[in-house]
Design a protein around this motif. Sequence first.
Motif, PDB file in Angstrom:
ATOM      1  N   ALA A 365      28.521  14.654  -3.370  1.00 30.80           N
ATOM      2  CA  ALA A 365      29.544  14.949  -3.001  1.00 30.80           C
ATOM      3  C   ALA A 365      29.984  14.414  -1.617  1.00 30.80           C
ATOM      4  CB  ALA A 365      29.642  16.575  -2.792  1.00 30.80           C
ATOM      5  N   ARG A 366      29.083  13.727  -1.156  1.00 32.55           N
ATOM      6  CA  ARG A 366      29.055  13.132   0.241  1.00 32.55           C
ATOM      7  C   ARG A 366      29.871  14.031   1.243  1.00 32.55           C
ATOM      8  NH1 ARG A 366      32.763  10.326  -0.954  1.00 32.55           N
ATOM      9  NH2 ARG A 366      32.934  10.897  -3.014  1.00 32.55           N
ATOM     10  N   VAL A 367      28.923  15.271   1.175  1.00 31.22           N
ATOM     11  CA  VAL A 367      29.067  16.200   2.117  1.00 31.22           C
ATOM     12  C   VAL A 367      27.716  16.750   2.579  1.00 31.22           C
ATOM     13  CG1 VAL A 367      29.868  18.473   2.860  1.00 31.22           C
ATOM     14  CG2 VAL A 367      31.516  16.999   1.511  1.00 31.22           C
ATOM     15  N   ALA A 368      27.387  16.816   3.950  1.00 34.38           N
ATOM     16  CA  ALA A 368      25.973  17.025   4.447  1.00 34.38           C
ATOM     17  C   ALA A 368      26.018  18.264   5.034  1.00 34.38           C
ATOM     18  CB  ALA A 368      25.374  16.142   5.281  1.00 34.38           C
ATOM     19  N   ALA A 369      25.150  19.356   4.663  1.00 31.64           N
ATOM     20  CA  ALA A 369      24.967  20.657   5.265  1.00 31.64           C
ATOM     21  C   ALA A 369      23.450  20.857   5.326  1.00 31.64           C
ATOM     22  CB  ALA A 369      25.560  21.643   4.291  1.00 31.64           C
ATOM     23  N   ILE A 370      23.213  22.098   6.263  1.00 34.90           N
ATOM     24  CA  ILE A 370      21.701  22.536   6.490  1.00 34.90           C
ATOM     25  C   ILE A 370      21.077  23.269   5.861  1.00 34.90           C
ATOM     26  CG2 ILE A 370      20.382  23.485   8.671  1.00 34.90           C
ATOM     27  CD1 ILE A 370      21.248  20.875   9.608  1.00 34.90           C
ATOM     28  N   PRO A 371      19.904  22.909   5.344  1.00 28.74           N
ATOM     29  CA  PRO A 371      19.353  24.062   4.610  1.00 28.74           C
ATOM     30  C   PRO A 371      18.556  24.798   5.626  1.00 28.74           C
ATOM     31  CG  PRO A 371      17.926  21.766   4.695  1.00 28.74           C
ATOM     32  CD  PRO A 371      19.220  21.714   5.461  1.00 28.74           C
ATOM     33  N   PRO A 372      19.072  26.186   5.305  1.00 35.13           N
ATOM     34  CA  PRO A 372      18.444  27.233   6.363  1.00 35.13           C
ATOM     35  C   PRO A 372      16.998  27.527   6.054  1.00 35.13           C
ATOM     36  CG  PRO A 372      20.593  27.777   5.594  1.00 35.13           C
ATOM     37  CD  PRO A 372      20.143  26.845   4.634  1.00 35.13           C
ATOM     38  N   SER A 373      16.388  27.132   5.088  1.00 34.82           N
ATOM     39  CA  SER A 373      14.769  27.397   5.352  1.00 34.82           C
ATOM     40  C   SER A 373      14.032  26.843   6.434  1.00 34.82           C
ATOM     41  CB  SER A 373      14.260  26.698   3.809  1.00 34.82           C
ATOM     42  OG  SER A 373      14.872  25.732   3.721  1.00 34.82           O
ATOM     43  N   ALA A 374      14.699  25.796   7.091  1.00 39.45           N
ATOM     44  CA  ALA A 374      14.222  25.449   8.077  1.00 39.45           C
ATOM     45  C   ALA A 374      13.958  26.338   9.418  1.00 39.45           C
ATOM     46  CB  ALA A 374      15.018  24.109   8.560  1.00 39.45           C
ATOM     47  N   PHE A 375      14.833  27.306   9.169  1.00 37.00           N
ATOM     48  CA  PHE A 375      15.184  28.425  10.330  1.00 37.00           C
ATOM     49  C   PHE A 375      14.219  29.650  10.197  1.00 37.00           C
ATOM     50  CE2 PHE A 375      19.562  26.729  10.460  1.00 37.00           C
ATOM     51  CZ  PHE A 375      19.108  25.342  11.377  1.00 37.00           C
ATOM     52  N   TYR A 376      13.520  29.592   8.947  1.00 34.02           N
ATOM     53  CA  TYR A 376      12.415  30.873   8.617  1.00 34.02           C
ATOM     54  C   TYR A 376      11.096  30.440   8.688  1.00 34.02           C
ATOM     55  CZ  TYR A 376      16.593  33.332   6.532  1.00 34.02           C
ATOM     56  OH  TYR A 376      17.827  33.821   6.348  1.00 34.02           O
ATOM     57  N   SER A 377      10.082  31.510   9.038  1.00 34.64           N
ATOM     58  CA  SER A 377       8.789  31.419   9.198  1.00 34.64           C
ATOM     59  C   SER A 377       8.194  31.142   7.740  1.00 34.64           C
ATOM     60  CB  SER A 377       8.170  32.612   9.964  1.00 34.64           C
ATOM     61  OG  SER A 377       8.401  33.787   9.022  1.00 34.64           O
ATOM     62  N   THR A 378       8.761  31.872   6.620  1.00 39.30           N
ATOM     63  CA  THR A 378       8.364  31.524   5.177  1.00 39.30           C
ATOM     64  C   THR A 378       9.865  31.044   4.749  1.00 39.30           C
ATOM     65  OG1 THR A 378       7.101  33.387   5.354  1.00 39.30           O
ATOM     66  CG2 THR A 378       7.845  32.678   3.223  1.00 39.30           C
ATOM     67  N   PRO A 379       9.740  29.417   4.649  1.00 36.79           N
ATOM     68  CA  PRO A 379      10.765  28.878   4.496  1.00 36.79           C
ATOM     69  C   PRO A 379      11.349  29.224   3.035  1.00 36.79           C
ATOM     70  CG  PRO A 379       9.221  27.196   4.951  1.00 36.79           C
ATOM     71  CD  PRO A 379       8.474  28.614   4.833  1.00 36.79           C
ATOM     72  N   SER A 380      11.004  29.848   1.942  1.00 33.15           N
ATOM     73  CA  SER A 380      11.446  30.418   0.841  1.00 33.15           C
ATOM     74  C   SER A 380      12.213  31.463   1.143  1.00 33.15           C
ATOM     75  CB  SER A 380      10.670  30.446  -0.189  1.00 33.15           C
ATOM     76  OG  SER A 380       9.596  31.419   0.268  1.00 33.15           O
ATOM     77  N   ASP A 381      12.306  32.165   2.254  1.00 35.88           N
ATOM     78  CA  ASP A 381      13.277  33.310   2.515  1.00 35.88           C
ATOM     79  C   ASP A 381      14.811  32.860   2.842  1.00 35.88           C
ATOM     80  OD1 ASP A 381      10.864  35.112   2.156  1.00 35.88           O
ATOM     81  OD2 ASP A 381      10.601  35.264   4.385  1.00 35.88           O
ATOM     82  N   GLY A 382      14.751  31.624   2.926  1.00 34.36           N
ATOM     83  CA  GLY A 382      16.007  30.970   3.443  1.00 34.36           C
ATOM     84  C   GLY A 382      16.699  30.207   2.357  1.00 34.36           C
ATOM     85  N   GLY A 383      16.049  30.323   1.198  1.00 32.09           N
ATOM     86  CA  GLY A 383      16.286  29.221   0.062  1.00 32.09           C
ATOM     87  C   GLY A 383      17.614  29.545  -0.319  1.00 32.09           C
ATOM     88  N   ARG A 384      18.103  30.437  -0.431  1.00 33.88           N
ATOM     89  CA  ARG A 384      19.403  30.743  -1.245  1.00 33.88           C
ATOM     90  C   ARG A 384      20.698  30.570  -0.440  1.00 33.88           C
ATOM     91  NH1 ARG A 384      21.062  36.901  -0.733  1.00 33.88           N
ATOM     92  NH2 ARG A 384      19.720  37.639   0.685  1.00 33.88           N
ATOM     93  N   PHE A 385      20.093  30.166   0.848  1.00 32.40           N
ATOM     94  CA  PHE A 385      21.270  30.048   1.693  1.00 32.40           C
ATOM     95  C   PHE A 385      21.897  28.303   2.018  1.00 32.40           C
ATOM     96  CE2 PHE A 385      19.494  34.305   3.397  1.00 32.40           C
ATOM     97  CZ  PHE A 385      20.593  34.877   2.839  1.00 32.40           C
TER      98      PHE A 385
END
Length: 409
Positions: A365-385
Amino acid sequence: MQYALPMQTHAPGHTARRLAPFGTTIFAQMSALAAQHHAVNLSQGFPDDPGPAAAHEAAARAMQAGHNQYAPLPGTPQLRRAIADWSASRSRISPDPDTGITVTAGATEALAAATLGLVNPGDEVVLFEPFYDSYRACVAFAGATPRFVQLRPDESGTRFTFDEPELRAAFTDKTRLVLINTPHNPTGAVLSKAELQTIADLCLQHDAIALADEVYETLTYDESQPHISIATLPGMADRTVTVSSIGKSFSLTGWKIGWAIAPSHLTAAVRAAHQFLTFAVATPLQHAAAELLTKHHAIAESIRAHDHAMRDLLVPALTDLGFKCFNPAGTYFVMADHTEVSAGLALSPETTPDAALCRHLTEHARVAAIPPSAFYSTPSDGGRFIRFAFCKQQPTIEQAIANLRETLG
Ligand code: PMP
Ligand code: GLN
């Protein structure tokens, strides 16, 4: 955590053990991927405008006037005075400019200096997750142990909040510091007075210090959810370090002029670290920042109004595309649940779903966003965001929406 994205600046075999787990910050990774694919960059949060003309003129004047040698360790007297007045008028914190303010290289250095100056190895630091990524590294620098408390969507599903018993359980007799961020990156939540009071009560009970990251203090959009500084709650002025910068409020992220406000006994600790981290920061920019904070409050207000309008452009468009957005009351980020959007895409199963979606959207789509799993101690907790930044000019936001519609719509 690495996302197998193009930029790998650290050599894993050589990086010290306390830092190796953090890899390369997601902001650098995603901006590099965005550049590689000529994508509209709604990942790393920085405005795509040149910054206020009054700021350029003030900085040029300061350089030409010869303000080009080391500034005093705590910051120039003019800037410390300006920060004291700005804080008194905006947050109702009234620091002593001489003993209560330290000018730092952005809020980033203020957070590091406060943690290094105040926390001993073996101490515990309470962190809310999702967290701004430098917090964990600060705790690691200090040799302390993080205790995580999750922010989750509340019962109405509209804003993120914490569970009081979970927070209570995170405080122990080893707790030295609780690091809070309001308005909150990445969720856009603005902590309420009741939430802040809960945190304050625990600080008082456990003799802990609050380190309050308030870099988005000017960016709030809902009168019923105003920004409140925890330092203004009863008993907290004596045990709070409040951090901010001109990066967001004046659209000058590249200037890296920040500060830490604290009572003199805590300021002494912040300065004990600051003197050996940077000693002092860019003198001409301190002079210009003093001018902005004193004379140009209207600039901060116009940036806030612009970001408000961009929020109201982007969030409904994302919602139409199937993202379940948590409409932010503050900051310039929107966090969304991407479950419905991702369900229709063939995403790589090799990483967390958010990282796979961010790669897919950047490439296709040529649109970049941030994967929030980088902001969790257990990355998969942020996987749906997924997190989008809207501190951009209107044509940029419109282009991003058009690109997303073409691919997802
Ligand atoms: N804290 C938060 C929550 C942030 O989002 C940022 C982003 N820039 C910072 C601190 C760092 O601020 P500065 O650029 O002033 O170092
Ligand atoms: N605070 C910005 C964000 O959250 C990025 C800061 C940085 O690149 N270090 O996107």
